[in-house]
Motif scaffolding. Structure first.
Motif, mmCIF file in Angstrom:
data_model
loop_
_atom_site.group_PDB
_atom_site.id
_atom_site.type_symbol
_atom_site.label_atom_id
_atom_site.label_comp_id
_atom_site.label_asym_id
_atom_site.label_seq_id
_atom_site.Cartn_x
_atom_site.Cartn_y
_atom_site.Cartn_z
ATOM 1 N N ALA A 109 -59.280 44.207 -6.680
ATOM 2 C CA ALA A 109 -58.429 43.177 -7.280
ATOM 3 C C ALA A 109 -56.999 43.227 -6.748
ATOM 4 C CB ALA A 109 -58.431 43.314 -8.799
ATOM 5 N N ALA A 110 -56.622 44.349 -6.145
ATOM 6 C CA ALA A 110 -55.270 44.486 -5.589
ATOM 7 C C ALA A 110 -55.160 43.889 -4.198
ATOM 8 C CB ALA A 110 -54.876 45.961 -5.547
ATOM 9 N N TYR A 111 -56.224 43.245 -3.724
ATOM 10 C CA TYR A 111 -56.247 42.711 -2.360
ATOM 11 C C TYR A 111 -56.722 41.247 -2.337
ATOM 12 C CZ TYR A 111 -55.641 47.588 -1.162
ATOM 13 O OH TYR A 111 -55.146 48.865 -1.078
ATOM 14 N N VAL B 106 -52.477 38.849 0.756
ATOM 15 C CA VAL B 106 -51.687 39.686 -0.144
ATOM 16 C C VAL B 106 -50.388 40.174 0.507
ATOM 17 C CG1 VAL B 106 -52.861 41.867 0.444
ATOM 18 C CG2 VAL B 106 -51.791 41.579 -1.805
ATOM 19 N N LEU B 107 -50.390 40.416 1.829
ATOM 20 C CA LEU B 107 -49.152 40.889 2.463
ATOM 21 C C LEU B 107 -48.082 39.809 2.460
ATOM 22 C CD1 LEU B 107 -50.477 42.996 5.480
ATOM 23 C CD2 LEU B 107 -49.879 43.737 3.150
ATOM 24 N N ALA B 108 -48.480 38.553 2.631
ATOM 25 C CA ALA B 108 -47.523 37.452 2.527
ATOM 26 C C ALA B 108 -47.000 37.339 1.098
ATOM 27 C CB ALA B 108 -48.161 36.149 2.969
ATOM 28 N N LEU B 109 -47.874 37.571 0.124
ATOM 29 C CA LEU B 109 -47.443 37.551 -1.278
ATOM 30 C C LEU B 109 -46.463 38.691 -1.554
ATOM 31 C CD1 LEU B 109 -50.882 36.788 -2.989
ATOM 32 C CD2 LEU B 109 -49.011 35.175 -2.531
ATOM 33 N N GLN C 230 -59.695 42.710 4.997
ATOM 34 C CA GLN C 230 -60.472 41.540 4.600
ATOM 35 C C GLN C 230 -59.624 40.444 3.958
ATOM 36 O OE1 GLN C 230 -64.547 42.795 2.939
ATOM 37 N NE2 GLN C 230 -63.378 44.695 2.854
ATOM 38 N N THR C 231 -58.308 40.676 3.832
ATOM 39 C CA THR C 231 -57.441 39.699 3.158
ATOM 40 C C THR C 231 -56.769 38.732 4.120
ATOM 41 O OG1 THR C 231 -55.401 41.038 3.280
ATOM 42 C CG2 THR C 231 -56.898 41.465 1.430
ATOM 43 N N PHE C 232 -56.888 38.967 5.432
ATOM 44 C CA PHE C 232 -56.116 38.187 6.396
ATOM 45 C C PHE C 232 -56.783 36.846 6.674
ATOM 46 C CE2 PHE C 232 -55.119 42.600 8.280
ATOM 47 C CZ PHE C 232 -54.227 42.851 7.251
ATOM 48 N N ALA C 233 -55.980 35.797 6.705
ATOM 49 C CA ALA C 233 -56.490 34.453 6.960
ATOM 50 C C ALA C 233 -56.025 33.969 8.327
ATOM 51 C CB ALA C 233 -56.006 33.484 5.878
#
Length: 254
Positions: A75-77, A81-84, A181-184
């Motif tokens: 849930a922390a990812y 998330v890095l942009a956030l 897995q969070t990168f778009a």
């Protein structure tokens, strides 16, 4: 000149480290994948050079990197998330007029934040090409494979040097896999919102993230600056910091 260590709350309240150096115009510096503020900006003198040029260098350790928290809760990812986290830093510091510089993953994070509404005055994208923004899938699979086969990778394996860097930086592999897995992807047409003056700075032997000249050409107001070195090697050379300084201070030839 030495850096001081501070802390801030990233997205969802995650505790993240912030290294500061200098006084003057705010400049956020984002490091690369599996690196840290210390390794990317402080160790090789780039932050000191920029501080001497009149900038306050604000250097976070990205989530799951350096001294920042590396939670294991999925849930922390959330996506991006890095942009956030970057937006949270800007909000907590109350920054309204600042410059932004990233290297590799830091460049991807910078672009995602600007696409999401962040408005730096000037932007530097280091170690990045067009394909590194628009076609992350292949690189993502490579690094996830390196994490998954961490204990099996031997010299000669394509993942060997990535694994050695992960070891040397003491990266938490569980957190790293979640983060990867969070990168778009950012399609080229989305880059139209990057209207601020931008420098795409890349090593002459660096095509790890694709073609930097193509990236500069795809941006509304960008220059392509070549410095010596490979993707990781150029970070160790003073030319990188000098190129960033010259662009941000307006002394570079445009």
């Amino acid at each position: 000149m030495s850096a001081t260590l501070d802390w801030y709350d990233g997205h969802g309240g995650t505790r993240l480290a912030l290294h500061r150096m200098g006084a003057g115009r705010p400049l956020i510096l984002l490091h690369g994948l599996f690196s840290s503020a210390e390794m990317n900006w402080i160790k090789w003198g780039h932050a000191a050079l920029l501080a001497e040029a009149g900038f306050e260098c604000l250097m976070p350790d990205l989530r799951a990197h350096g001294q920042s928290a590396a939670p294991h809760d999925p849930a922390a990812y959330p996506d991006d998330v890095l942009a956030l986290d970057l937006k949270a830093l800007v909000a907590q510091l109350g920054l309204t007029d600042f410059d932004l510089c990233g290297f590799s993953l830091g460049s991807r994070t910078s672009v995602r934040a600007v696409v999401g509404g962040l408005k730096p005055h000037r932007l530097v994208l280091g170690g990045m090409g067009l394909e590194g923004l628009a076609g992350w899938t292949g690189r993502q699979a490579f690094f996830i494979d390196a994490v998954d086969r961490f204990t099996e990778v031997k010299h000669g394996d394509p993942a060997y040097y990535a694994v050695q860097f992960i070891k040397s930086m003491k990266i938490d592999r569980t957190a790293a896999r979640l983060l990867l897995q969070t990168f778009a992807d950012t399609p080229p047409e989305a880059l139209a919102v990057l209207t601020m003056p931008t420098a795409v700075i890349c090593g002459d032997e660096d095509r790890d993230n694709g073609d930097p000249a193509a990236l500069a050409a795809a941006l509304p107001d960008a220059v392509h600056v070549v410095v010596p070195g490979t993707h990781m090697g150029c970070v160790t050379k003073p030319d990188l910091g000098l190129a960033i300084r010259d662009f941000l201070t307006g002394t570079a030839v445009r």
